[in-house]
Design a protein around this motif. Structure first.
Motif, mmCIF file in Angstrom:
data_model
loop_
_atom_site.group_PDB
_atom_site.id
_atom_site.type_symbol
_atom_site.label_atom_id
_atom_site.label_comp_id
_atom_site.label_asym_id
_atom_site.label_seq_id
_atom_site.Cartn_x
_atom_site.Cartn_y
_atom_site.Cartn_z
ATOM 1 N N PHE A 86 0.807 -1.209 0.000
ATOM 2 C CA PHE A 86 0.000 0.000 0.000
ATOM 3 C C PHE A 86 0.844 1.265 0.000
ATOM 4 O O PHE A 86 0.441 2.267 -0.584
ATOM 5 N N THR A 87 1.994 1.273 0.611
ATOM 6 C CA THR A 87 2.824 2.475 0.582
ATOM 7 C C THR A 87 3.407 2.695 -0.797
ATOM 8 O O THR A 87 3.620 3.825 -1.204
ATOM 9 N N SER A 88 3.631 1.641 -1.552
ATOM 10 C CA SER A 88 4.154 1.825 -2.911
ATOM 11 C C SER A 88 3.086 2.399 -3.829
ATOM 12 O O SER A 88 3.391 3.055 -4.805
ATOM 13 N N CYS A 89 1.811 2.187 -3.513
ATOM 14 C CA CYS A 89 0.720 2.726 -4.326
ATOM 15 C C CYS A 89 0.476 4.204 -4.037
ATOM 16 O O CYS A 89 -0.162 4.885 -4.809
ATOM 17 N N ALA A 90 0.928 4.698 -2.926
ATOM 18 C CA ALA A 90 0.614 6.054 -2.500
ATOM 19 C C ALA A 90 1.657 7.073 -2.936
ATOM 20 O O ALA A 90 1.734 8.150 -2.378
ATOM 21 N N ALA A 91 2.458 6.762 -3.915
ATOM 22 C CA ALA A 91 3.517 7.675 -4.335
ATOM 23 C C ALA A 91 2.931 8.947 -4.933
ATOM 24 O O ALA A 91 1.924 8.920 -5.628
ATOM 25 N N ASP A 92 3.558 10.076 -4.655
ATOM 26 C CA ASP A 92 3.163 11.341 -5.254
ATOM 27 C C ASP A 92 3.899 11.503 -6.572
ATOM 28 O O ASP A 92 5.113 11.344 -6.644
ATOM 29 N N TYR A 93 3.137 11.806 -7.603
ATOM 30 C CA TYR A 93 3.740 12.178 -8.876
ATOM 31 C C TYR A 93 3.707 13.694 -8.901
ATOM 32 O O TYR A 93 2.708 14.300 -8.545
ATOM 33 N N TYR A 94 4.791 14.299 -9.293
ATOM 34 C CA TYR A 94 4.862 15.746 -9.213
ATOM 35 C C TYR A 94 5.156 16.367 -10.565
ATOM 36 O O TYR A 94 5.635 15.705 -11.484
ATOM 37 N N VAL A 95 4.837 17.643 -10.675
ATOM 38 C CA VAL A 95 5.163 18.451 -11.846
ATOM 39 C C VAL A 95 5.816 19.726 -11.343
ATOM 40 O O VAL A 95 5.562 20.168 -10.225
ATOM 41 N N ALA A 96 6.665 20.325 -12.161
ATOM 42 C CA ALA A 96 7.350 21.545 -11.758
ATOM 43 C C ALA A 96 6.370 22.720 -11.675
ATOM 44 O O ALA A 96 6.477 23.565 -10.798
ATOM 45 N N GLU A 97 5.396 22.764 -12.591
ATOM 46 C CA GLU A 97 4.391 23.830 -12.593
ATOM 47 C C GLU A 97 3.012 23.207 -12.680
ATOM 48 O O GLU A 97 2.808 22.222 -13.385
ATOM 49 N N ARG A 98 2.075 23.801 -11.978
ATOM 50 C CA ARG A 98 0.709 23.300 -12.027
ATOM 51 C C ARG A 98 0.121 23.565 -13.409
ATOM 52 O O ARG A 98 0.209 24.690 -13.909
ATOM 53 N N PRO A 99 -0.472 22.555 -14.038
ATOM 54 C CA PRO A 99 -1.087 22.797 -15.350
ATOM 55 C C PRO A 99 -2.366 23.614 -15.219
ATOM 56 O O PRO A 99 -3.023 23.594 -14.172
ATOM 57 N N ALA A 100 -2.697 24.317 -16.269
ATOM 58 C CA ALA A 100 -3.922 25.121 -16.276
ATOM 59 C C ALA A 100 -5.124 24.218 -16.512
ATOM 60 O O ALA A 100 -5.070 23.293 -17.328
ATOM 61 N N GLU A 101 -6.190 24.477 -15.781
ATOM 62 C CA GLU A 101 -7.410 23.690 -15.954
ATOM 63 C C GLU A 101 -8.058 24.053 -17.284
ATOM 64 O O GLU A 101 -8.246 25.228 -17.583
ATOM 65 N N PRO A 102 -8.380 23.061 -18.099
ATOM 66 C CA PRO A 102 -9.009 23.378 -19.381
ATOM 67 C C PRO A 102 -10.402 23.979 -19.175
ATOM 68 O O PRO A 102 -11.066 23.706 -18.179
ATOM 69 N N VAL A 103 -10.819 24.774 -20.130
ATOM 70 C CA VAL A 103 -12.142 25.391 -20.066
ATOM 71 C C VAL A 103 -13.111 24.518 -20.840
ATOM 72 O O VAL A 103 -12.849 24.142 -21.979
#
Length: 96
Positions: free
Chosen positions: A18-35
């Protein structure tokens, strides 16, 4: 004693899984939410669950929101970007 050792080993392996499933995937900048246009509610009292980001194919992709039946005694907590050491990671929304 052997039974206790087996149970301990099983719990340790389950925890590791279960701890291996809880990994955070990260990005350098937050993507913009599409409209996009939110559709009309399909029935009276429908609750709009906002869109979310999901990790697919080594990147975050946006999943549109949807209508759901309200859950009695519960509220929906919207997902959000939270800062991590190398950028941002998405924390999924959930019913609380």
């Amino acid at each position: 004693m052997k039974k206790i050792a087996k149970i301990g080993l099983l719990l340790a392996l389950t925890g590791t899984l279960f701890t291996s499933c809880a990994a955070d995937y990260y990005v350098a900048e937050r993507p913009a939410e599409p409209v996009y246009v939110r559709p009309v509610a399909p029935y009276a009292g429908a609750y709009w669950v906002p869109g979310e980001w999901a990790w697919r194919g080594n990147r975050y992709v946006y999943i549109n929101g949807y209508y759901a039946r309200p859950r009695p005694g519960r509220v929906y907590v919207q997902g959000y970007w939270h800062p991590v050491r190398r950028g941002y990671a998405w924390h999924r929304g959930h019913w609380r």
